[in-house]
Design an enzyme around this catalytic site. Structure first.
Site, short mmCIF file in Angstrom:
data_model
loop_
_atom_site.label_atom_id
_atom_site.label_comp_id
_atom_site.label_asym_id
_atom_site.label_seq_id
_atom_site.Cartn_x
_atom_site.Cartn_y
_atom_site.Cartn_z
CB THR A 116 11.74 48.48 18.34
OG1 THR A 116 12.80 47.73 18.92
CG2 THR A 116 11.15 49.43 19.36
CG HIS A 147 20.04 43.99 19.65
ND1 HIS A 147 20.89 44.35 18.62
CD2 HIS A 147 18.98 44.85 19.57
CE1 HIS A 147 20.36 45.38 17.96
NE2 HIS A 147 19.20 45.69 18.51
CG ASN A 192 21.01 48.03 14.85
OD1 ASN A 192 21.82 47.92 13.93
ND2 ASN A 192 19.79 47.53 14.79
CE1 TYR A 226 19.50 50.99 21.11
CE2 TYR A 226 19.60 49.40 19.31
CZ TYR A 226 19.07 50.55 19.88
OH TYR A 226 18.10 51.28 19.20
CG ASN A 249 21.52 54.27 18.59
OD1 ASN A 249 20.79 55.25 18.66
ND2 ASN A 249 21.05 53.03 18.73
C1 FNR Z 1 14.22 48.04 13.18
N1 FNR Z 1 15.41 47.30 13.30
C2 FNR Z 1 15.69 46.65 14.49
N2 FNR Z 1 16.83 45.89 14.60
C3 FNR Z 1 17.07 45.17 15.70
O1 FNR Z 1 18.08 44.47 15.76
N3 FNR Z 1 16.18 45.19 16.75
C4 FNR Z 1 15.06 45.94 16.74
O2 FNR Z 1 14.27 45.92 17.70
C5 FNR Z 1 14.80 46.73 15.59
N4 FNR Z 1 13.71 47.54 15.50
C6 FNR Z 1 13.36 48.15 14.31
C7 FNR Z 1 12.15 48.84 14.21
C8 FNR Z 1 11.77 49.39 12.99
C9 FNR Z 1 10.42 50.07 12.89
C10 FNR Z 1 12.62 49.29 11.87
C11 FNR Z 1 12.22 49.87 10.53
C12 FNR Z 1 13.83 48.64 11.97
C13 FNR Z 1 16.22 47.04 12.10
C14 FNR Z 1 15.58 45.91 11.28
O3 FNR Z 1 15.67 44.67 11.98
C15 FNR Z 1 16.26 45.71 9.89
O4 FNR Z 1 17.62 45.39 10.06
C16 FNR Z 1 16.12 46.98 9.05
O5 FNR Z 1 14.78 47.40 9.01
C17 FNR Z 1 16.61 46.76 7.62
O6 FNR Z 1 15.84 45.77 6.97
P1 FNR Z 1 14.68 46.16 5.90
O7 FNR Z 1 13.64 46.96 6.62
O8 FNR Z 1 15.37 46.96 4.82
O9 FNR Z 1 14.19 44.82 5.41
#
Ligand code: FNR
Length: 366
Positions: free
Chosen positions: A28, A177, A180, A182, A237
């Site tokens: 996001t 999704h 997390n 939701y 969350n």
């Molecule tokens: C996320 N993550 C996330 N997960 C998801 O399912 N949908 C989303 O829209 C988002 N948005 C999002 C925004 C930002 C800025 C971050 C940092 C993370 C979680 C992401 O997909 C991932 O699972 C985590 O960031 C962990 O992986 P990394 O960053 O350690 O490689």
């Protein structure tokens, strides 16, 4: 031999042959245009990352009610479909593959983001701890309204329509999704689901909405172009369950006969304080299909995980924010750009499309 598999080995995902096992995780970034419409800036951002074996887009709301943060894109209006079509065409022109992440936030919203200032909806009227992100800054979460039994077919229909819109927008598939905290996760876990009808109580009842949504979405796309994301160890969350292992083992067992494109798991490592250790290593023997694992990976850990056969592809989140050419950098074990947290959510080009690629640094251009 599995020990020869690494991030740069090709892999079959549903009907697609991907050139590598590097997935851009859903991220996001709160940079959609007015009307929650993807625009040129988003086209540039995704195009820059098209060498990923698979891009999973940022979470994208299936309906106005499914929105929970400012400037997140939707997939429920004609303008949004047209905006996403620009993104998919650009990624395809570069040989990439892109799935859309389908999102309903449930209680993780605020009346100021809801149609007619309505209360956000959830399985049960239980407020999360903390603050909602709104267009006027952070505001305390409100207690959501419980969805009635009669409203649930409408939610499933919103997923089906959004899946249909994603097809029209030219995506290669969709990711539901379920992670997390939701809406779908809120139905699964018993600290957010206190219902006494067919969607609450027993584990099969709490899993019902997820499976009905998957049936609707696979009805549009075929199962082999639909993925699902789960975070069995996550507390983000305000999530919690009295028996996560039993719950998520059941959920994953129900997925086996569906033949989805993949199951995408967020590792316990991605949580500040995981109550359980339910990641790819635990689910590998239970799940019979393709597994994507996300959370805290670097090059070595990713290659070790692939070589051990614990996952089939690895998703990178924060590293992808800062490294548009992550595939090439990992291939050469090159240095990575550091990411800047201050520009993760919202804003313009800065911290979004201005991270340099390796070749532009080498030749000194840009
Ligand atoms: C996320 N993550 C996330 N997960 C998801 O399912 N949908 C989303 O829209 C988002 N948005 C999002 C925004 C930002 C800025 C971050 C940092 C993370 C979680 C992401 O997909 C991932 O699972 C985590 O960031 C962990 O992986 P990394 O960053 O350690 O490689």
């Amino acid at each position: 031999m599995s020990s020869k598999i690494n991030l740069h080995s090709s892999v079959k995902l549903g009907p697609y042959e991907l050139p590598n096992r590097i997935v851009m995780a859903p991220l996001t970034r709160n940079r959609a245009a007015v009307g929650n419409v993807p625009h040129d800036l988003n086209v540039t951002y995704y195009s820059q990352r098209a060498s990923a074996g698979l891009i999973v887009t940022e979470a994208t709301q299936i309906s106005p009610q499914g929105m929970g943060y400012p400037a997140t894109p939707g997939i429920h209006s004609a303008e949004q479909v047209a905006g996403w079509r620009m993104v998919t065409e650009a990624v395809h022109a570069l040989g990439g593959h892109i799935f859309l992440q389908l999102w309903h936030v449930g209680r993780i919203s605020h009346p100021s983001l809801q149609p007619d200032g309505a209360l956000p909806v959830a399985p049960s009227p239980i407020a999360p701890a903390g603050m909602a992100s709104t267009y006027s800054g952070e505001q305390p979460f409100v207690t959501p309204r419980a969805l009635t039994l009669e409203e649930i077919p409408g939610i499933i229909e919103d997923y089906r329509k959004a899946a249909q819109n994603a097809l029209e927008a030219g995506f290669d598939g969709v990711e539901v999704h379920g992670a997390n905290g939701y809406l779908l996760d809120q139905f699964l876990q018993d600290n957010t689901n206190h219902r006494t009808d067919a969607y609450g109580g027993s584990i099969p009842n709490r899993t019902r909405l997820l499976l009905e949504v998957l049936a609707a979405v696979t009805g549009v796309w075929g199962a082999d172009r639909v993925g699902l994301r789960l975070s069995p160890s996550g507390t983000f969350n305000s999530m919690g369950d009295s028996n996560r292992q039993e719950l998520f083992t059941y959920v994953v067992e129900q997925l086996n006969p569906l033949g989805l494109a993949y199951l995408h798991l967020v590792e316990p490592r991605a949580d500040m304080n995981p109550p359980v250790q339910l990641g790819a290593a635990y689910f590998r023997p239970i799940y019979q299909g393709t597994l994507i694992s996300a959370g805290g990976y670097d090059r070595d850990l990713a290659n070790q995980t692939l070589a051990a056969g614990e996952a089939d592809l690895i998703a990178f989140g924060r590293l992808y924010i800062a490294n548009p050419d992550l595939v090439e950098r990992l291939a050469h074990n090159a240095e990575l750009n550091p990411y800047d947290r201050n520009t993760f959510y919202g804003g313009g080009e800065q911290g979004y499309t201005d991270y340099p690629a390796l070749d532009s640094q080498l030749v000194g251009s840009n």
